[in-house]
Design a protein around this motif. Structure first.
Motif, PDB file in Angstrom:
ATOM      1  N   VAL A   1      28.554 101.769  83.511  1.00 21.20           N
ATOM      2  CA  VAL A   1      28.780 100.347  83.028  1.00 21.20           C
ATOM      3  C   VAL A   1      27.513  99.823  81.997  1.00 21.20           C
ATOM      4  CG1 VAL A   1      28.965  97.841  83.756  1.00 21.20           C
ATOM      5  CG2 VAL A   1      30.085  99.655  85.001  1.00 21.20           C
ATOM      6  N   LYS A   2      26.509 100.062  82.648  1.00 16.14           N
ATOM      7  CA  LYS A   2      25.185 100.100  81.812  1.00 16.14           C
ATOM      8  C   LYS A   2      25.255 100.813  80.438  1.00 16.14           C
ATOM      9  CE  LYS A   2      22.372  98.597  85.463  1.00 16.14           C
ATOM     10  NZ  LYS A   2      21.254  98.712  86.515  1.00 16.14           N
ATOM     11  N   TYR A   3      25.554 101.930  80.486  1.00 21.44           N
ATOM     12  CA  TYR A   3      25.603 102.633  79.261  1.00 21.44           C
ATOM     13  C   TYR A   3      26.698 102.099  78.382  1.00 21.44           C
ATOM     14  CZ  TYR A   3      26.793 106.839  76.114  1.00 21.44           C
ATOM     15  OH  TYR A   3      26.825 107.727  74.991  1.00 21.44           O
ATOM     16  N   ALA A   4      27.832 101.746  78.844  1.00 19.40           N
ATOM     17  CA  ALA A   4      29.056 101.153  78.148  1.00 19.40           C
ATOM     18  C   ALA A   4      28.367  99.739  77.459  1.00 19.40           C
ATOM     19  CB  ALA A   4      30.294 100.778  78.752  1.00 19.40           C
ATOM     20  N   ILE A   5      27.532  99.050  78.070  1.00 17.85           N
ATOM     21  CA  ILE A   5      27.211  97.845  77.491  1.00 17.85           C
ATOM     22  C   ILE A   5      26.225  97.890  76.390  1.00 17.85           C
ATOM     23  CG2 ILE A   5      25.304  95.991  77.846  1.00 17.85           C
ATOM     24  CD1 ILE A   5      26.407  95.645  80.671  1.00 17.85           C
ATOM     25  N   GLN A   6      25.404  99.055  76.278  1.00 21.11           N
ATOM     26  CA  GLN A   6      24.198  99.504  75.425  1.00 21.11           C
ATOM     27  C   GLN A   6      25.163  99.925  74.086  1.00 21.11           C
ATOM     28  OE1 GLN A   6      21.192  98.842  75.363  1.00 21.11           O
ATOM     29  NE2 GLN A   6      21.316  97.622  77.225  1.00 21.11           N
ATOM     30  N   VAL A   7      26.172 100.904  74.299  1.00 15.56           N
ATOM     31  CA  VAL A   7      26.855 101.471  73.200  1.00 15.56           C
ATOM     32  C   VAL A   7      27.632 100.574  72.384  1.00 15.56           C
ATOM     33  CG1 VAL A   7      28.317 103.414  72.671  1.00 15.56           C
ATOM     34  CG2 VAL A   7      26.576 103.772  74.129  1.00 15.56           C
ATOM     35  N   ILE A   8      28.345  99.649  73.427  1.00 20.36           N
ATOM     36  CA  ILE A   8      29.380  98.811  72.477  1.00 20.36           C
ATOM     37  C   ILE A   8      28.648  97.976  71.664  1.00 20.36           C
ATOM     38  CG2 ILE A   8      30.944  96.887  73.155  1.00 20.36           C
ATOM     39  CD1 ILE A   8      32.121  98.636  75.574  1.00 20.36           C
TER      40      ILE A   8
ATOM     41  N   PRO B   1      23.204  93.431  73.238  1.00 22.18           N
ATOM     42  CA  PRO B   1      23.530  93.738  74.806  1.00 22.18           C
ATOM     43  C   PRO B   1      23.451  92.527  75.684  1.00 22.18           C
ATOM     44  CG  PRO B   1      21.716  94.779  74.106  1.00 22.18           C
ATOM     45  CD  PRO B   1      22.085  94.062  72.855  1.00 22.18           C
ATOM     46  N   ALA B   2      22.485  91.680  75.488  1.00 16.91           N
ATOM     47  CA  ALA B   2      22.208  90.857  76.450  1.00 16.91           C
ATOM     48  C   ALA B   2      23.219  89.740  76.530  1.00 16.91           C
ATOM     49  CB  ALA B   2      20.995  90.001  75.930  1.00 16.91           C
ATOM     50  N   HIS B   3      24.401  89.761  75.638  1.00 18.32           N
ATOM     51  CA  HIS B   3      25.279  88.768  75.831  1.00 18.32           C
ATOM     52  C   HIS B   3      26.101  88.663  77.087  1.00 18.32           C
ATOM     53  CE1 HIS B   3      28.870  86.076  74.242  1.00 18.32           C
ATOM     54  NE2 HIS B   3      29.659  86.950  74.897  1.00 18.32           N
ATOM     55  N   ARG B   4      26.064  87.784  77.834  1.00 19.74           N
ATOM     56  CA  ARG B   4      26.505  87.879  79.325  1.00 19.74           C
ATOM     57  C   ARG B   4      27.678  86.880  79.709  1.00 19.74           C
ATOM     58  NH1 ARG B   4      22.479  89.759  83.496  1.00 19.74           N
ATOM     59  NH2 ARG B   4      20.672  90.786  82.283  1.00 19.74           N
ATOM     60  N   GLU B   5      28.065  86.134  78.676  1.00 19.38           N
ATOM     61  CA  GLU B   5      28.975  85.240  79.022  1.00 19.38           C
ATOM     62  C   GLU B   5      30.307  85.564  78.374  1.00 19.38           C
ATOM     63  OE1 GLU B   5      28.849  82.408  81.095  1.00 19.38           O
ATOM     64  OE2 GLU B   5      26.487  83.329  81.380  1.00 19.38           O
TER      65      GLU B   5
ATOM     66  N   ARG C   1      33.848  90.030  74.055  1.00 19.87           N
ATOM     67  CA  ARG C   1      34.375  89.588  75.566  1.00 19.87           C
ATOM     68  C   ARG C   1      34.344  90.708  76.503  1.00 19.87           C
ATOM     69  NH1 ARG C   1      39.166  89.202  72.148  1.00 19.87           N
ATOM     70  NH2 ARG C   1      40.189  90.758  73.344  1.00 19.87           N
ATOM     71  N   THR C   2      34.372  91.992  75.929  1.00 25.81           N
ATOM     72  CA  THR C   2      34.048  93.180  76.638  1.00 25.81           C
ATOM     73  C   THR C   2      32.462  93.189  77.346  1.00 25.81           C
ATOM     74  OG1 THR C   2      35.603  94.320  75.472  1.00 25.81           O
ATOM     75  CG2 THR C   2      34.186  95.624  76.921  1.00 25.81           C
ATOM     76  N   LEU C   3      31.675  92.619  76.733  1.00 29.08           N
ATOM     77  CA  LEU C   3      30.286  92.825  77.102  1.00 29.08           C
ATOM     78  C   LEU C   3      30.238  91.677  78.210  1.00 29.08           C
ATOM     79  CD1 LEU C   3      28.121  93.135  74.129  1.00 29.08           C
ATOM     80  CD2 LEU C   3      28.505  95.022  75.521  1.00 29.08           C
ATOM     81  N   GLY C   4      30.783  90.700  78.056  1.00 23.31           N
ATOM     82  CA  GLY C   4      30.699  89.415  78.995  1.00 23.31           C
ATOM     83  C   GLY C   4      31.431  89.874  80.218  1.00 23.31           C
TER      84      GLY C   4
END
Length: 116
Positions: free
Chosen positions: A69-76, A84-88, A98-101
């Protein structure tokens, strides 16, 4: 927007990242390793790409889930030029945001013991 949930399949856990027709064919998975008790975090973050293996022989399923999950956040975020800090999670945002949130929400739910 529905929260992301791990789905049991083929002895592992799968997470479909598609949303409303966007991101079709993107997913995360934690698959059993040949060595009992170990796991393989894998993913497809770009439709049509080959499966990416993030680790081989991760010692717990939960650690493998957290890793992928953390890898996907960074790569996307890197692939789409967003933070990658977009949390909402925003209903009307483009698929990457949307996916990052949704991924951040899954991590937070897991930390509270609610993630599946």
């Amino acid at each position: 927007m529905a929260p992301l949930r791990w789905i049991p399949r083929d002895g592992g856990l799968w997470l479909d990242l598609s949303s409303g027709g966007e991101g079709e064919g993107t997913w995360l998975a934690v698959l059993p390793h040949a060595e009992p008790g170990y796991w393989r975090p894998v993913c497809v973050l770009v439709p049509g790409e080959e499966e990416r293996e993030i680790g081989d022989g991760v010692s717990s399923r939960e650690l493998a889930q957290d890793t992928v999950v953390k890898y996907a956040i960074q790569v996307i975020a890197a692939l789409h030029g967003v933070s990658p800090a977009h949390r909402e999670p925003e209903e009307d945002a483009p698929w990457p945001r949307r996916t990052l949130g949704r991924l951040w929400a899954l991590l937070e739910a897991t930390a509270r013991g609610e993630g599946g």
